[in-house]
Design a protein around this motif. Structure first.
Motif, mmCIF file in Angstrom:
data_model
loop_
_atom_site.group_PDB
_atom_site.id
_atom_site.type_symbol
_atom_site.label_atom_id
_atom_site.label_comp_id
_atom_site.label_asym_id
_atom_site.label_seq_id
_atom_site.Cartn_x
_atom_site.Cartn_y
_atom_site.Cartn_z
ATOM 1 N N MET A 1 0.932 -1.219 0.132
ATOM 2 C CA MET A 1 0.127 0.011 -0.046
ATOM 3 C C MET A 1 0.908 1.140 0.012
ATOM 4 O O MET A 1 0.551 2.144 -0.568
ATOM 5 C CB MET A 1 -0.869 -0.153 1.274
ATOM 6 N N ALA A 2 2.116 1.521 0.693
ATOM 7 C CA ALA A 2 2.922 2.331 0.856
ATOM 8 C C ALA A 2 3.362 2.668 -0.766
ATOM 9 O O ALA A 2 3.382 3.780 -1.029
ATOM 10 C CB ALA A 2 4.017 2.111 1.818
ATOM 11 N N GLY A 3 3.819 1.401 -1.465
ATOM 12 C CA GLY A 3 4.299 1.699 -2.818
ATOM 13 C C GLY A 3 3.182 2.340 -3.658
ATOM 14 O O GLY A 3 3.610 3.110 -4.428
ATOM 15 N N GLU A 4 2.138 1.642 -3.438
ATOM 16 C CA GLU A 4 0.935 2.110 -4.406
ATOM 17 C C GLU A 4 0.655 3.598 -4.123
ATOM 18 O O GLU A 4 0.090 4.320 -4.903
ATOM 19 C CB GLU A 4 -0.334 1.279 -3.990
ATOM 20 N N GLN A 5 0.989 4.185 -2.847
ATOM 21 C CA GLN A 5 0.470 5.453 -2.316
ATOM 22 C C GLN A 5 1.698 6.509 -3.027
ATOM 23 O O GLN A 5 1.479 7.759 -2.698
ATOM 24 C CB GLN A 5 0.252 5.661 -0.893
ATOM 25 N N GLY A 6 2.704 5.760 -3.566
ATOM 26 C CA GLY A 6 3.884 6.574 -3.951
ATOM 27 C C GLY A 6 4.972 6.917 -2.767
ATOM 28 O O GLY A 6 5.679 7.852 -2.932
ATOM 29 N N ARG A 7 5.007 6.330 -1.684
ATOM 30 C CA ARG A 7 5.726 6.384 -0.330
ATOM 31 C C ARG A 7 6.936 5.409 -0.603
ATOM 32 O O ARG A 7 6.854 4.510 -1.209
ATOM 33 C CB ARG A 7 4.918 6.212 0.743
ATOM 34 N N GLU A 8 7.848 5.715 0.147
ATOM 35 C CA GLU A 8 9.159 4.890 0.071
ATOM 36 C C GLU A 8 8.776 3.629 0.770
ATOM 37 O O GLU A 8 8.145 3.576 1.907
ATOM 38 C CB GLU A 8 10.196 5.756 1.034
ATOM 39 N N VAL A 9 9.467 2.582 0.400
ATOM 40 C CA VAL A 9 9.362 1.278 0.914
ATOM 41 C C VAL A 9 10.581 0.737 1.404
ATOM 42 O O VAL A 9 11.621 0.641 0.361
ATOM 43 C CB VAL A 9 8.861 0.289 0.105
ATOM 44 N N LEU A 10 10.749 0.349 2.637
ATOM 45 C CA LEU A 10 12.310 0.061 3.051
ATOM 46 C C LEU A 10 12.054 -1.107 3.705
ATOM 47 O O LEU A 10 11.178 -1.715 4.209
ATOM 48 C CB LEU A 10 12.511 1.315 4.355
ATOM 49 N N ALA A 11 13.165 -1.814 3.831
ATOM 50 C CA ALA A 11 13.236 -3.232 4.413
ATOM 51 C C ALA A 11 14.649 -3.492 5.308
ATOM 52 O O ALA A 11 15.684 -3.193 4.470
ATOM 53 C CB ALA A 11 12.916 -4.432 3.408
ATOM 54 N N LEU A 12 14.526 -4.231 6.288
ATOM 55 C CA LEU A 12 15.850 -4.648 6.988
ATOM 56 C C LEU A 12 15.853 -5.920 6.594
ATOM 57 O O LEU A 12 15.348 -6.994 6.627
ATOM 58 C CB LEU A 12 15.390 -4.591 8.343
ATOM 59 N N PRO A 13 17.438 -6.204 5.922
ATOM 60 C CA PRO A 13 17.541 -7.532 5.643
ATOM 61 C C PRO A 13 17.811 -8.340 6.994
ATOM 62 O O PRO A 13 18.205 -8.205 8.073
ATOM 63 C CB PRO A 13 18.951 -7.285 4.850
ATOM 64 N N GLY A 14 17.557 -9.831 6.596
ATOM 65 C CA GLY A 14 17.830 -10.837 7.571
ATOM 66 C C GLY A 14 18.229 -12.175 7.074
ATOM 67 O O GLY A 14 18.747 -12.262 6.070
ATOM 68 N N ASN A 15 18.342 -12.934 8.158
ATOM 69 C CA ASN A 15 19.029 -14.326 7.585
ATOM 70 C C ASN A 15 18.186 -14.951 6.834
ATOM 71 O O ASN A 15 17.068 -15.024 6.844
ATOM 72 C CB ASN A 15 19.105 -15.067 9.091
#
Length: 385
Positions: A262-276
């Motif tokens: 939904m953030a992407g569809e709203q034109g907002r930044e999408v961030l993610a923390l990498p994991g194992n």
């Protein structure tokens, strides 16, 4: 003929003098059963106001897509379905208020949503500082690593002056809220239930703390109990209130991924923390990164990803913030930056405006340039980005 609210929906109960007819009509319409956000938007777009919707005859209501005979009957008998006086009394007795779309108190960022709720129930305060907000979301079944990271980012963002938005759920959400609270910062909790039905119930204390240093927010009536479909719907508000959404830990089937989408569809930044790569709890985050989300390791990564904002934000300390990276500046860096115009500015003028020594201004401009806040136009001129 001039139709009033009472003419459209019978003899309405008496209301406080400070409740305007427009606000009354909007609250009543939004609280009617079987009216979702999109139908509400369609009705308001078609008739221009909630008062006009409640006063409209059946044939006119039938012209709106999604409005059938049952809903028409509900609208025409609105006062039978909504105890408006009781609702306002509950809010008064429970330190809550109703924010109506179109007023200055309503969160401006939500106006970008095609299905923005026409009103919100709020306990606490939403301020102009909350325009600088980042959502932190993730799984309820978080690992120790995920909980520590959510708390770390919640703390660091709050320390930088960014409001932390989340959903008050177990796991990542609660850790993010607690991180912001521990930093003495602001945080917003968006519920998938009513303000009178805090879920999970063990987070009532956390909700109270959030309201004291931010706000607890819901688009549902206070007595609305949580249901499965309400949580994906509330996720659009978590994303909508925020400049960016950070997913800390999420399996490949997770509500946090819905928020990120939904953030992407709203034109907002999408961030993610990498994991194992072997951790089920990190599969969703790693997939987001693979699909183009920004990989985040520090709070500076988040602030840099936000970049220049569409509109500058005036913080509570009076500073005009145009780029989220400005939140990490020290006092001298901020002073020099504020001495630089968006147009070409002579460095001699920057020195005079800032009151700093020449060598300090030159060094600070280099730092601001590396942080992509200013650009040198020549040896003697500089401008803000």
């Amino acid at each position: 003929m001039d139709h009033s609210l009472s003419e459209a929906s019978g003899d309405s109960p008496p209301l406080s003098a400070d409740v305007s007819p427009d606000r009354t009509a909007t609250i009543m319409l939004a609280m009617l059963p079987k009216i979702g956000p999109r139908t509400l938007v369609a009705l308001l777009d078609h008739f221009g106001s909630a008062q006009a919707v409640l006063a409209a005859p059946g044939p006119a209501l039938a012209q709106v897509p999604g409005v059938g005979p049952k809903l028409i009957h509900t609208i025409r008998t609105a006062h039978h379905h909504v105890d408006l006086e009781g609702l306002l009394k509950w809010c008064d007795e429970n330190d809550s208020e109703i924010l109506v779309q179109g007023t200055s108190q309503y969160p401006a960022r939500l106006n970008d949503l095609p299905d923005a709720p026409p009103m919100l129930f709020v306990r606490g305060d939403i301020t102009t500082d909350d325009q600088l907000a980042v959502a932190i979301v993730g799984t309820r079944h978080a690992t120790h690593y995920g909980l520590k990271q959510a708390e770390r980012f919640g703390y660091a963002l709050a320390k930088a002056g960014v409001t932390v938005v989340s959903g008050l759920a177990r796991g990542i959400d609660a850790a993010a809220h607690n991180g912001a609270l521990n930093a003495g910062g602001r945080t917003l909790a968006v519920l998938g239930s009513g303000l009178g039905q805090i879920y999970p119930s063990e987070h009532e204390g956390l909700a109270k703390a959030v309201a004291a240093d931010g706000a607890v927010v819901s688009e549902y009536a206070p007595d609305a109990k949580p249901r499965g479909g309400m949580f994906p719907q509330r996720n659009r508000l978590i994303a909508g209130l925020s400049l960016a959404t950070l997913v800390v830990e999420a399996p490949d089937r997770s509500g946090a991924l819905i928020t990120a989408r939904m953030a992407g569809e709203q034109g907002r930044e999408v961030l993610a923390l990498p994991g194992n790569v072997t951790s089920r709890a990190s599969r969703g985050c790693n997939q987001l990164i693979r699909d183009g989300a920004t990989l985040v390791q520090t709070v500076d990564d988040i602030l840099e990803s936000l970049g220049p904002m569409r509109e500058s934000v005036t913080t509570s300390d009076g500073h005009q913030v145009r780029n989220a990276s400005e939140l990490k500046l020290n006092e001298i860096e901020r002073t020099v930056l504020e001495a630089i115009d968006a147009e070409s500015t002579p460095i001699d003028q920057v020195i005079a405006r800032s009151g700093q020594a020449t060598h300090r201004v030159i060094a600070t401009i280099s730092v601001l340039e590396m942080r992509r806040l200013v650009r040198r136009l020549s040896g003697q001129y500089v401008s803000r980005i």
